[in-house]
Design an enzyme around this catalytic site. Sequence first.
Site, PDB file in Angstrom:
ATOM      1  N   HIS A 189       0.819  -1.213   0.000  1.00  9.00           N
ATOM      2  CA  HIS A 189       0.000   0.000   0.000  1.00  9.00           C
ATOM      3  C   HIS A 189       0.852   1.262   0.000  1.00  9.00           C
ATOM      4  O   HIS A 189       0.409   2.309  -0.470  1.00  9.00           O
ATOM      5  CB  HIS A 189      -0.966  -0.021   1.183  1.00  9.00           C
ATOM      6  CG  HIS A 189      -2.096  -0.959   0.955  1.00  9.00           C
ATOM      7  ND1 HIS A 189      -3.231  -0.599   0.263  1.00  9.00           N
ATOM      8  CD2 HIS A 189      -2.239  -2.268   1.243  1.00  9.00           C
ATOM      9  CE1 HIS A 189      -4.029  -1.641   0.168  1.00  9.00           C
ATOM     10  NE2 HIS A 189      -3.448  -2.656   0.751  1.00  9.00           N
ATOM     11  N   ARG A 296     -11.305   3.283  -3.323  1.00 13.36           N
ATOM     12  CA  ARG A 296     -11.110   2.204  -2.342  1.00 13.36           C
ATOM     13  C   ARG A 296     -11.807   2.569  -1.035  1.00 13.36           C
ATOM     14  O   ARG A 296     -11.209   3.165  -0.142  1.00 13.36           O
ATOM     15  CB  ARG A 296      -9.614   1.974  -2.118  1.00 13.36           C
ATOM     16  CG  ARG A 296      -8.835   1.606  -3.381  1.00 13.36           C
ATOM     17  CD  ARG A 296      -7.360   1.399  -3.053  1.00 13.36           C
ATOM     18  NE  ARG A 296      -6.581   1.022  -4.222  1.00 13.36           N
ATOM     19  CZ  ARG A 296      -5.905   1.886  -4.981  1.00 13.36           C
ATOM     20  NH1 ARG A 296      -5.917   3.185  -4.690  1.00 13.36           N
ATOM     21  NH2 ARG A 296      -5.208   1.470  -6.018  1.00 13.36           N
ATOM     22  N   ARG A 332     -15.734   0.978  -4.890  1.00 12.47           N
ATOM     23  CA  ARG A 332     -15.668  -0.439  -4.528  1.00 12.47           C
ATOM     24  C   ARG A 332     -16.131  -0.605  -3.090  1.00 12.47           C
ATOM     25  O   ARG A 332     -15.700   0.118  -2.202  1.00 12.47           O
ATOM     26  CB  ARG A 332     -14.222  -0.943  -4.662  1.00 12.47           C
ATOM     27  CG  ARG A 332     -14.048  -2.403  -4.238  1.00 12.47           C
ATOM     28  CD  ARG A 332     -12.643  -2.895  -4.534  1.00 12.47           C
ATOM     29  NE  ARG A 332     -11.632  -2.281  -3.675  1.00 12.47           N
ATOM     30  CZ  ARG A 332     -10.320  -2.456  -3.838  1.00 12.47           C
ATOM     31  NH1 ARG A 332      -9.858  -3.184  -4.833  1.00 12.47           N
ATOM     32  NH2 ARG A 332      -9.459  -1.877  -3.027  1.00 12.47           N
ATOM     33  N   GLU A 431     -11.028 -10.537 -10.321  1.00  9.59           N
ATOM     34  CA  GLU A 431      -9.706 -10.624  -9.698  1.00  9.59           C
ATOM     35  C   GLU A 431      -9.402 -12.032  -9.195  1.00  9.59           C
ATOM     36  O   GLU A 431      -8.412 -12.239  -8.488  1.00  9.59           O
ATOM     37  CB  GLU A 431      -9.581  -9.604  -8.566  1.00  9.59           C
ATOM     38  CG  GLU A 431     -10.702  -9.634  -7.564  1.00  9.59           C
ATOM     39  CD  GLU A 431     -10.635  -8.470  -6.580  1.00  9.59           C
ATOM     40  OE1 GLU A 431      -9.556  -7.862  -6.442  1.00  9.59           O
ATOM     41  OE2 GLU A 431     -11.661  -8.178  -5.947  1.00  9.59           O
ATOM     42  N   ASN A 454      -3.899  -6.929  -9.719  1.00 12.86           N
ATOM     43  CA  ASN A 454      -2.996  -7.251  -8.608  1.00 12.86           C
ATOM     44  C   ASN A 454      -3.341  -8.611  -8.003  1.00 12.86           C
ATOM     45  O   ASN A 454      -2.491  -9.493  -7.866  1.00 12.86           O
ATOM     46  CB  ASN A 454      -3.062  -6.168  -7.525  1.00 12.86           C
ATOM     47  CG  ASN A 454      -2.676  -4.799  -8.057  1.00 12.86           C
ATOM     48  OD1 ASN A 454      -2.220  -4.667  -9.175  1.00 12.86           O
ATOM     49  ND2 ASN A 454      -2.863  -3.777  -7.239  1.00 12.86           N
ATOM     50  N   ASP A 455      -4.621  -8.768  -7.634  1.00 14.17           N
ATOM     51  CA  ASP A 455      -5.036 -10.047  -7.049  1.00 14.17           C
ATOM     52  C   ASP A 455      -5.151 -11.137  -8.111  1.00 14.17           C
ATOM     53  O   ASP A 455      -4.827 -12.296  -7.848  1.00 14.17           O
ATOM     54  CB  ASP A 455      -6.364  -9.894  -6.304  1.00 14.17           C
ATOM     55  CG  ASP A 455      -6.166  -9.423  -4.871  1.00 14.17           C
ATOM     56  OD1 ASP A 455      -5.164  -9.816  -4.255  1.00 14.17           O
ATOM     57  OD2 ASP A 455      -7.009  -8.663  -4.370  1.00 14.17           O
ATOM     58  N   ARG A 465       1.576 -11.600  -3.391  1.00 15.83           N
ATOM     59  CA  ARG A 465       2.093 -10.344  -3.952  1.00 15.83           C
ATOM     60  C   ARG A 465       2.745  -9.469  -2.896  1.00 15.83           C
ATOM     61  O   ARG A 465       3.404  -8.478  -3.228  1.00 15.83           O
ATOM     62  CB  ARG A 465       0.987  -9.573  -4.678  1.00 15.83           C
ATOM     63  CG  ARG A 465      -0.164  -9.081  -3.820  1.00 15.83           C
ATOM     64  CD  ARG A 465      -1.257  -8.537  -4.726  1.00 15.83           C
ATOM     65  NE  ARG A 465      -2.434  -8.074  -4.016  1.00 15.83           N
ATOM     66  CZ  ARG A 465      -2.701  -6.799  -3.748  1.00 15.83           C
ATOM     67  NH1 ARG A 465      -1.850  -5.869  -4.103  1.00 15.83           N
ATOM     68  NH2 ARG A 465      -3.808  -6.459  -3.119  1.00 15.83           N
ATOM     69  N   CYS A 502      -8.556  -1.899 -13.394  1.00 14.36           N
ATOM     70  CA  CYS A 502      -8.238  -0.946 -12.335  1.00 14.36           C
ATOM     71  C   CYS A 502      -7.003  -1.363 -11.544  1.00 14.36           C
ATOM     72  O   CYS A 502      -6.611  -0.685 -10.602  1.00 14.36           O
ATOM     73  CB  CYS A 502      -9.424  -0.747 -11.395  1.00 14.36           C
ATOM     74  SG  CYS A 502      -9.880  -2.212 -10.444  1.00 14.36           S
TER      75      CYS A 502
END
Length: 540
Positions: A189, A296, A332, A431, A454-455, A465, A502
Amino acid sequence: MNTVNGKSVQQGVAIARIKVYKRAGEVVSRVKINDTAKETVRLLKALDETKNQLQELYESALKSAGEDAAAIFEVHQMMLEDEDFLESIKNIIENESVNAEYAVAVTGDNFSKMFASMDDEYMRARSADIKDISLRILKVLSGQKDTDMTGLSDKVILLADDLSPSETVQMDKSKIGAFVTVHGSVTSHTAILARTMNIPALVNAGIDNIDELDGKEAIVDGSLGILIVEPSDEIRLDYEKKLVELENQKKLLASLKGKPTVTKDGRKINLYANVGSIGDIAFAQSSDAEGIGLFRSEFIYLGKDDYPTEEEQFQIYKQALQLMGKKKVVIRTCDIGADKQIGYFNLDKEDNPALGFRAIRICLTRQDFFKTQLRALFRASVYGNLAIMYPMIVSMDEIIKIKEIVSQVKSELDELGVPYSKTLEQGIMIETPAAALISDELAKEVDFFSVGTNDLTQYTLAMDRQNSKLDSLYDKRHPAILKLIKMAADNAHANGKWIGICGELGADLELTKTFIDMGIDELSVSPGMILKLREKIINL
């Protein structure tokens, strides 16, 4: 001069003094005390100072966020005066002849565990409050503070062992010129925040003792992945010239503001921004984002002591929509769990949290908190162009359950006469490989897809990750990932639905043409990549 290597997560150059981030009260030593009466007086003074701080926080929150947001500080003041809590601290000081810091830490830990083990959900939630109160007292006793960004006239290079999501969300970003962390991964993050802010950042920097670097002048080169401590005059001069060059490049990109994101043969791509807070919207607007493709919402929950109320969330969503005007804002729903842990959620410890109880799985199990968010979202929908997106979908059953809950929320609002948009879009994130593989079925039930690369990458490659040891093996451009994205795109379009990306992969300029060839309709990226991506697209 000393050069430290790290892994670059955001390019750019920063020249500034290093500010070492320290978490106050992290390590508490047990110290033998001879005069326990004097130590008790020191404790009482610290308690008075802590009460004053909480009162100031209460008054500040009352003005800026309202009674509901301020109430938590009122609760903390009452808990601070709890006789059992205070007696325990005093007894440890007197009976064991130890310092107040140790007594507070032990008492806080004991009481926190006691509350966490209770059957009543409200009482379990107080466990996090006890931790927060104890930490606040420890800060006062030790004279320590978390990195204080106030009073700084210039931006700093923030150096930390690592940073959690809750820490990054609370920082005064206007005072940060670059991030450097000893640990962390390229998808942490901290990395996401650096890309949002468009400032250079390194992770996995090889530093043994960060305290020794506090206050020293340094240079961060995000392109080379290096931190240069106490650079020579010659090197500093070279980097000052680079900064001028980078500023000139920014000016050239700025000329693209206001231009449509259209390829040479007329293909329109919606170019949106990823944000984590209301504050980040300023970065998106200054970068000329055409909308918000990922808000987010879990960052609203981070850094708090209890669940945000419906009214708190409503005001945030409303403000986001008003700021963006007619532009689309895709919010989201709460994606908590995995690497984003929150104390008051009281989630059980899991061996594999990324594969465990997270995101929509929590929402569908704890429907009260999910309904609270949905009510806030639907109420806010009349103030702009809102779309709602649900994360971590793996089955059609989840879609059915979400629709049932949404229907209940709409009925509640209808009964109360509360207006909401009847046409807002509801989509899901692709994802997981499961979602991609059944995207032909899912597309029939939703309005859009947004690929969370990412996921999707970590689940497809079976690689954590967040594990920096796997960075060299973590192939974001793996053919399997691209095939799954293509499959989802084909199935979305076959059912008349749009699809976006995204995840961080959406900003990979080497893949831009590939994604457009696939038929991707929207790319949502960190604000700092908007104009670079527009330049790429309009030249295709």
